[in-house]
Design a protein around this motif. Sequence first.
Motif, PDB file in Angstrom:
ATOM      1  N   MET A 170      -2.656  -2.039   2.892  1.00  0.00           N
ATOM      2  CA  MET A 170      -2.533  -2.323   4.330  1.00  0.00           C
ATOM      3  C   MET A 170      -3.893  -2.201   5.030  1.00  0.00           C
ATOM      4  N   VAL A 215     -10.332   0.168  -4.162  1.00  0.00           N
ATOM      5  CA  VAL A 215     -10.126   0.941  -5.396  1.00  0.00           C
ATOM      6  C   VAL A 215      -8.730   1.551  -5.454  1.00  0.00           C
ATOM      7  N   ALA A 240     -11.451   6.584  -8.152  1.00  0.00           N
ATOM      8  CA  ALA A 240     -12.561   6.477  -7.194  1.00  0.00           C
ATOM      9  C   ALA A 240     -13.622   7.546  -7.423  1.00  0.00           C
ATOM     10  N   SER A 247      -3.941  10.276  -1.275  1.00  0.00           N
ATOM     11  CA  SER A 247      -2.562  10.744  -1.408  1.00  0.00           C
ATOM     12  C   SER A 247      -2.407  11.994  -0.575  1.00  0.00           C
ATOM     13  N   LEU A 266       1.249  11.463  -6.919  1.00  0.00           N
ATOM     14  CA  LEU A 266       1.809  10.149  -6.606  1.00  0.00           C
ATOM     15  C   LEU A 266       3.311  10.113  -6.644  1.00  0.00           C
TER      16      LEU A 266
HETATM   17  C1  LIG Z   1      -2.000   7.085   0.968  1.00  0.00           C
HETATM   18  S1  LIG Z   1      -2.113   5.919  -0.293  1.00  0.00           S
HETATM   19  C2  LIG Z   1      -3.238   4.741   0.362  1.00  0.00           C
HETATM   20  C3  LIG Z   1      -2.637   3.770   1.311  1.00  0.00           C
HETATM   21  C4  LIG Z   1      -3.569   2.606   1.559  1.00  0.00           C
HETATM   22  N1  LIG Z   1      -4.851   3.057   2.080  1.00  0.00           N
HETATM   23  C5  LIG Z   1      -2.999   1.580   2.502  1.00  0.00           C
HETATM   24  O1  LIG Z   1      -3.346   1.584   3.682  1.00  0.00           O
HETATM   25  O2  LIG Z   1      -2.193   0.749   2.084  1.00  0.00           O
HETATM   26  C6  LIG Z   1      -3.124   6.707  -1.475  1.00  0.00           C
HETATM   27  C7  LIG Z   1      -3.421   5.837  -2.690  1.00  0.00           C
HETATM   28  O3  LIG Z   1      -4.519   6.422  -3.382  1.00  0.00           O
HETATM   29  C8  LIG Z   1      -4.336   6.243  -4.757  1.00  0.00           C
HETATM   30  N2  LIG Z   1      -5.194   7.244  -5.434  1.00  0.00           N
HETATM   31  C9  LIG Z   1      -4.985   8.549  -5.579  1.00  0.00           C
HETATM   32  N3  LIG Z   1      -6.007   9.136  -6.218  1.00  0.00           N
HETATM   33  C10 LIG Z   1      -6.903   8.173  -6.464  1.00  0.00           C
HETATM   34  C11 LIG Z   1      -8.177   8.153  -7.080  1.00  0.00           C
HETATM   35  N4  LIG Z   1      -8.724   9.269  -7.581  1.00  0.00           N
HETATM   36  N5  LIG Z   1      -8.825   6.982  -7.165  1.00  0.00           N
HETATM   37  C12 LIG Z   1      -8.271   5.849  -6.674  1.00  0.00           C
HETATM   38  N6  LIG Z   1      -7.062   5.802  -6.087  1.00  0.00           N
HETATM   39  C13 LIG Z   1      -6.389   6.959  -5.973  1.00  0.00           C
HETATM   40  C14 LIG Z   1      -2.869   6.438  -4.937  1.00  0.00           C
HETATM   41  O4  LIG Z   1      -2.430   5.840  -6.119  1.00  0.00           O
HETATM   42  C15 LIG Z   1      -2.311   5.758  -3.704  1.00  0.00           C
HETATM   43  O5  LIG Z   1      -1.988   4.441  -3.968  1.00  0.00           O
END
Ligand SMILES: C[S@@+](CC[C@H](N)C(=O)[O-])C[C@H]1O[C@@H](n2cnc3c(N)ncnc32)[C@H](O)[C@@H]1O
Length: 520
Positions: free
Chosen positions: A245, A263, A292, A311, A494
């Motif tokens: 989003m 990412v 990331a 997250s 997650l």
């Molecule tokens: C709160 S959601 C992000 C929502 C997104 N920003 C949006 O607006 O649609 C957090 C995301 O970070 C990912 N995530 C968690 N740890 C991560 C990491 N170390 N590197 C990359 N992605 C990661 C999770 O899989 C999850 O999809």
Amino acid sequence: MSEGFKHSVKVPRLYKAASNIVKRVVEDGESLKQLIYNQNHPNIKAIYALATTTLQHATELNEIVRKTNLFFKEPRFDPWLARVLISELFWGKRSLKANAIPIQIVLKYENELREELKKIDETTRNSSTIINKAAKPRYVRINTLKITVDEAINNFYNEGYTLLSQSKNYEEFLAKLHELTEYTYIQDFHMSELFAFAPGTQFHNYPGYISGAIVLQDKASCLPAHLLNPPPNSVVLDMCAAPGMKTTHLAAKIQNNGIIYSVEMNARRYNVLCNQIESTNATCVKTINADAMTLTCNNCPDVEYILVDPSCSGSGMERLECDNTDGKCAPLRLKSLQSFQVMLLRHALLNFPNVKRVVYSTCSIYPEENEMVVDEILSDIGDAYKLIPIKSLLNNEWINFSSNEFKCRDNCLYAKSNVDMTNGFFVAVFERNFEVSLPEYKRHSRIKEHDSSAMKINENSSVEETKNSNVDDNFKSEKKRKKKKREKLTENLLNDEKEPDVNLDEPAKKKKKKKKEKNN
Ligand SMILES: C[S@@+](CC[C@H](N)C(=O)[O-])C[C@H]1O[C@@H](n2cnc3c(N)ncnc32)[C@H](O)[C@@H]1O
């Protein structure tokens, strides 16, 4: 969640039907009206009234079941049925008849539940801010990569919607949100590409939704991209991107002029991200399926703007499932989320030498994931960054900020569901002070040279991990062990990943729908 009771006396069908509907609306994002029309029950009106009441009182219900530890004391109690019964008792018929066990349980805790509700009501009365207990509006973000805001307004006009006049200030705007009716809508006070419609307005069959010209995104979730505010031709890094989003909002902000490294670590969510990017025509995005924490300026050169939206507990989401009995908001879980959030934010701030602005956001209302994360970071970064008072970025037109009890003081923003009519949200904005060099010692020691060469952006603009023959076996196995550990931590985090207004399978569903339409 619950395995259900062996009921000696059956729970009235009305309550079972209403609880099933509430569950499907909240968990699966199904349409309330559609579910009601599909009911085969003699008293559809009563089911509708009860389901609506339960959904409208989501916030209070969450609060009182959490405060009374209801599901901790009654672990087998179906949480949806519980909420429907409590709604009936407090806001519906105001009594519960029948001897079914779930009803007896609610009556057993009635006094405790009322006591907690009274406390919420008192807080609400004592608050000088604008309070609205009604459901939040349906927010629609215009995807300006597909249509202009004016075209969207014209389309809404042709659909029979009337645009309300603009407001002089934020308070007036909030008051107007309450006036929204079935066929009126309003442009957001802060973001011109965002519109608010009456709660429950359906857009899932709207052609603009299917084509990606509009995105259903809660206002709070639009704030991070708005506050990061990269100009066209910027290089942006979105460190936690799925379902996409904010990445796609950022792409619209720079009008596909520039680069967005997007990412996502989780493979399933990465696919959702790619679908979302494709359907919204966000062509400037380079997707990266990786952790990331392993990225540096070698993989993502010249990054100037970073979004860290990690997250979190999701405690700001106005959904019924967030109670602390299933461990989601338990102190240990909160602690591990906090460490992970600090780690990611620190990585963003200290590993990209050209970065000008970093936004940190969560859909959490817990200080542990917000002010406490920012405070820990502030002591790491010294004067290399300063926290920008968001109040000034929003021209003093906002109501809730971080607490003065913390080092970050009131510089960060809170969106509150009962005030701003959005999901609960937190945003902090860091701005680089290039007069001070980045603290050397904090740079992540784990990022070694060969880590960066083990990543490449492939032709499909995604980064793949490749085998690096120069890496010796010992290092590889150590790296593997660490990676596994990290993945496990992330996997745990997650398990209950949440995101406002997003059904993870939506892009896939949309694709199927498009295909079906094509075949027809
Ligand atoms: C709160 S959601 C992000 C929502 C997104 N920003 C949006 O607006 O649609 C957090 C995301 O970070 C990912 N995530 C968690 N740890 C991560 C990491 N170390 N590197 C990359 N992605 C990661 C999770 O899989 C999850 O999809």
